[in-house]
Design a protein around this motif. Structure first.
Motif, PDB file in Angstrom:
ATOM      1  N   SER A   1       0.632  -1.237   0.047  1.00  0.00           N
ATOM      2  CA  SER A   1       0.047  -0.422  -0.126  1.00  0.00           C
ATOM      3  C   SER A   1       1.330   1.346   0.026  1.00  0.00           C
ATOM      4  N   ARG A   2       1.841   1.585   0.794  1.00  0.00           N
ATOM      5  CA  ARG A   2       2.983   2.369   0.850  1.00  0.00           C
ATOM      6  C   ARG A   2       3.395   2.585  -0.799  1.00  0.00           C
TER       7      ARG A   2
ATOM      8  N   ASP B   1       0.734   4.267  -2.597  1.00  0.00           N
ATOM      9  CA  ASP B   1       0.569   5.765  -2.545  1.00  0.00           C
ATOM     10  C   ASP B   1       1.071   6.381  -3.093  1.00  0.00           C
TER      11      ASP B   1
ATOM     12  N   SER C   1      -4.912   2.140  -0.627  1.00  0.00           N
ATOM     13  CA  SER C   1      -3.899   2.852  -0.631  1.00  0.00           C
ATOM     14  C   SER C   1      -5.622   4.611  -0.506  1.00  0.00           C
TER      15      SER C   1
ATOM     16  N   VAL D   1      -4.317   7.736  -0.672  1.00  0.00           N
ATOM     17  CA  VAL D   1      -4.298   8.367  -1.545  1.00  0.00           C
ATOM     18  C   VAL D   1      -5.369   8.444  -2.718  1.00  0.00           C
TER      19      VAL D   1
ATOM     20  N   ARG E   1     -11.088   1.402   2.950  1.00  0.00           N
ATOM     21  CA  ARG E   1      -9.715   1.110   2.894  1.00  0.00           C
ATOM     22  C   ARG E   1      -9.434  -0.051   3.687  1.00  0.00           C
TER      23      ARG E   1
END
Ligand SMILES: C[S@@+](CC[C@H](N)C(=O)[O-])C[C@H]1O[C@@H](n2cnc3c(N)ncnc32)[C@H](O)[C@@H]1O
Length: 212
Positions: free
Chosen positions: A3-4, A7, A64, A66, A90
């Motif tokens: 997920s990072r 993002d 994500s 974002v 999420r």
């Protein structure tokens, strides 16, 4: 990608996938009667918002933050009755279990995972599809590596329509369509310059009367 990483990818560009709904989602769903829809790996929400504008109550799931924030911002530009139809969730699809049998339409669009994880997500997506409901899976076909442009370059996360059908064997769904499609990719002048090869599988859960 975790997920990072997603993002970071979303933060680096505005509307990574554009605001227009995917052409196959439009083609396969515009004739359906609106009901409850689940968009798994919804990204920035282009497909979820398109469905909401057509009367669907949509649950849009992605891991994500974002991407989901961008979806919410896009939704703010829509009339209240449209944005009110989308619930943004999420969650990591690796362990997210949507409500079984609750959705008249389930989308899994351009989610590319290693085969064992894809299979688990698709089987939960099937489980979430209500009697009479539709499950639509779209992604870059394995053939895109050699015959198309763009998309992931790791063959381990690409799939064919046959892979999806094998993943969903025994789930009680009937195949409406399973095909490999060419999607035009536009050049800088807005004209088709190349094509991507997509895999599309549309399935339906027979309704209570057993009709598909
Ligand atoms: C190529 S994008 C497609 C977005 C959207 N379906 C569309 O067509 O515009 C893939 C999406 O899958 C999401 N994703 C990937 N792995 C995920 C996971 N394990 N759980 C939830 N979302 C995931 C990413 O964050 C990303 O938004």
């Amino acid at each position: 990608m975790d997920s990072r990483a997603w993002d970071e990818r979303y933060a680096a560009a505005e509307m990574v996938w554009g605001e227009e709904a995917n052409r196959w989602v439009v083609r396969e769903t515009e004739g359906l009667m609106p009901g409850r829809a689940l968009d798994l790996a919804a990204g920035e929400g282009r497909n979820a918002l398109w469905l909401a504008a057509r009367g669907w109550q949509v649950t849009a799931v992605d891991f994500s933050a974002v991407a989901l924030d961008r979806g919410r911002r896009l939704a703010e530009r829509q009339a209240e009755h449209i944005r009110g139809r989308v619930t943004w969730v999420r969650a990591d699809l690796s362990d997210h279990r949507p409500e079984p049998g609750a959705f008249d339409l389930v989308l899994v669009v351009y989610l590319h995972l290693p085969a064992d994880r894809r299979r688990a997500v698709l089987r939960r997506a099937a489980e979430a599809t209500a009697p009479g409901g539709t499950l639509l899976v779209v992604g870059h076909d394995t053939a895109n590596l050699t015959e198309g442009v763009g998309g992931p370059q790791d063959p381990a996360v690409l799939f064919t329509p046959e892979d999806v059908l094998a993943d969903l064997a025994g789930e009680g769904l009937e195949t409406v369509r399973a095909e490999k499609l060419h999607r035009p990719v536009l050049g800088p002048d807005g004209e088709p310059a190349a094509h991507a090869v997509d895999a599309l599988v549309r399935l339906r859960r027979p309704d209570a009367a057993g009709t598909a």
